[in-house]
Design an enzyme around this catalytic site. Sequence first.
Site, PDB file in Angstrom:
ATOM      1  CB  THR A 129      -0.926   0.012   1.232  1.00  0.00           C
ATOM      2  OG1 THR A 129      -1.566   1.288   1.335  1.00  0.00           O
ATOM      3  CG2 THR A 129      -0.134  -0.233   2.515  1.00  0.00           C
ATOM      4  CD  GLU A 131      -2.683   5.277   3.971  1.00  0.00           C
ATOM      5  OE1 GLU A 131      -2.092   5.778   4.948  1.00  0.00           O
ATOM      6  OE2 GLU A 131      -3.589   5.854   3.347  1.00  0.00           O
ATOM      7  CE1 TYR A 153      -4.130  -1.742   5.353  1.00  0.00           C
ATOM      8  CE2 TYR A 153      -3.398   0.439   4.650  1.00  0.00           C
ATOM      9  CZ  TYR A 153      -3.792  -0.850   4.338  1.00  0.00           C
ATOM     10  OH  TYR A 153      -3.844  -1.256   3.020  1.00  0.00           O
ATOM     11  CE  LYS A 157      -2.067  -4.351   3.462  1.00  0.00           C
ATOM     12  NZ  LYS A 157      -2.148  -5.466   2.475  1.00  0.00           N
TER      13      LYS A 157
END
Length: 365
Positions: A129, A131, A153, A157
């Site tokens: 991701t 992010e 999150y 990840k």
Amino acid sequence: MKQKIALITGVTGQDGSYLSEFLLGKGYEVHGIIRRSSVDYRERIAHLEGTPHFHLHYADMSDSMSLVKLVGQVQPDEIYNLAAQSHVQVSFDAPEFTADVDAVGVLRILEAVRTNHLEKTCKIYQASTSELYGKVEEVPQSETTPFHPYSPYAVAKLYGYWIIKEYREAYNMFCCSGILFNHESERRGETFVTRKITLAAARIAQGLQDCLYLGNLDSLRDWGYAKDYVECMWLILQHETPEDFVIATGVQHTVREFATLAFHHAGIELRWEGKGIDEKGIVVESREPRVKSGQVVVAVSPDFYRPTDVVNLLGDPSKAKRELGWDPQSTSFEQLVELMVKHDMQKVTREHFNLAEYLEKGIVK
């Protein structure tokens, strides 16, 4: 040629459903992992169930034994690990669950492949991701940009990204990460900001909602179409060597721009007044008789501000374009928003019609 076998985790999600359709179109036998639930959450893949070469199995990313058994049973040529607790805000509320699924879950997949002695024949795609870049250290972000995760999150990840890289180097496995920037569609979950916007625009246009409440309108995102992005996932596993790729459009828009365009396609033109927490979206013109000029239809709520938030995500898809021949602009930002609004206008109309019919028949009160 032997028919290829793919195993997809997160098959019931937005990406899983599009990827299933794509791989079936390529002649694959597709196996998907689902979790046992008393609530039916398979609407995105309901049209695939019962078709040849598409199979569903019960397992769970938090249950190593179920994954080992399933990988041994299916003997996949390719695994696409799309399963995740993927809502950033929820990761602040459920950080331990997010870590178990999004971080350790990746390790469980890798070990399931090794336990079944498939490390030389099974290729693994890990859905990473944007992010990871979090508090961005350079713009745009590429495969070489330093990571600075800014949510539970993203931190989970990041473990998934590094454990994929470690197993690739330690065990010579063909495992790769696709660093996906925001990718949306009419199948996006309704709690995600893009779908929240398009649904609200449709409901406001049809007189079923008064106002849409959002968080930071200045947040910048690189938004693409999920249906285009699953093709790049497949291309990554067809590449000669296992490498990581940024999957993005290279074009950036604010949440405000997304909302403006969504309301436009719902027949409502907006102007914006105020700044920060006081900013509002006000109707300038409307083709919908239920919505009047001067009406406030978008407002900012402090409830939707995250404890920490990334504000400037912009991906550089140059490597994917050059080495995979992938076109990140197959569907433009404008086309994406129009597709989503058109879908949600029809959805809201259908739901309203059904509700009116149920009320008339006394089925609901």
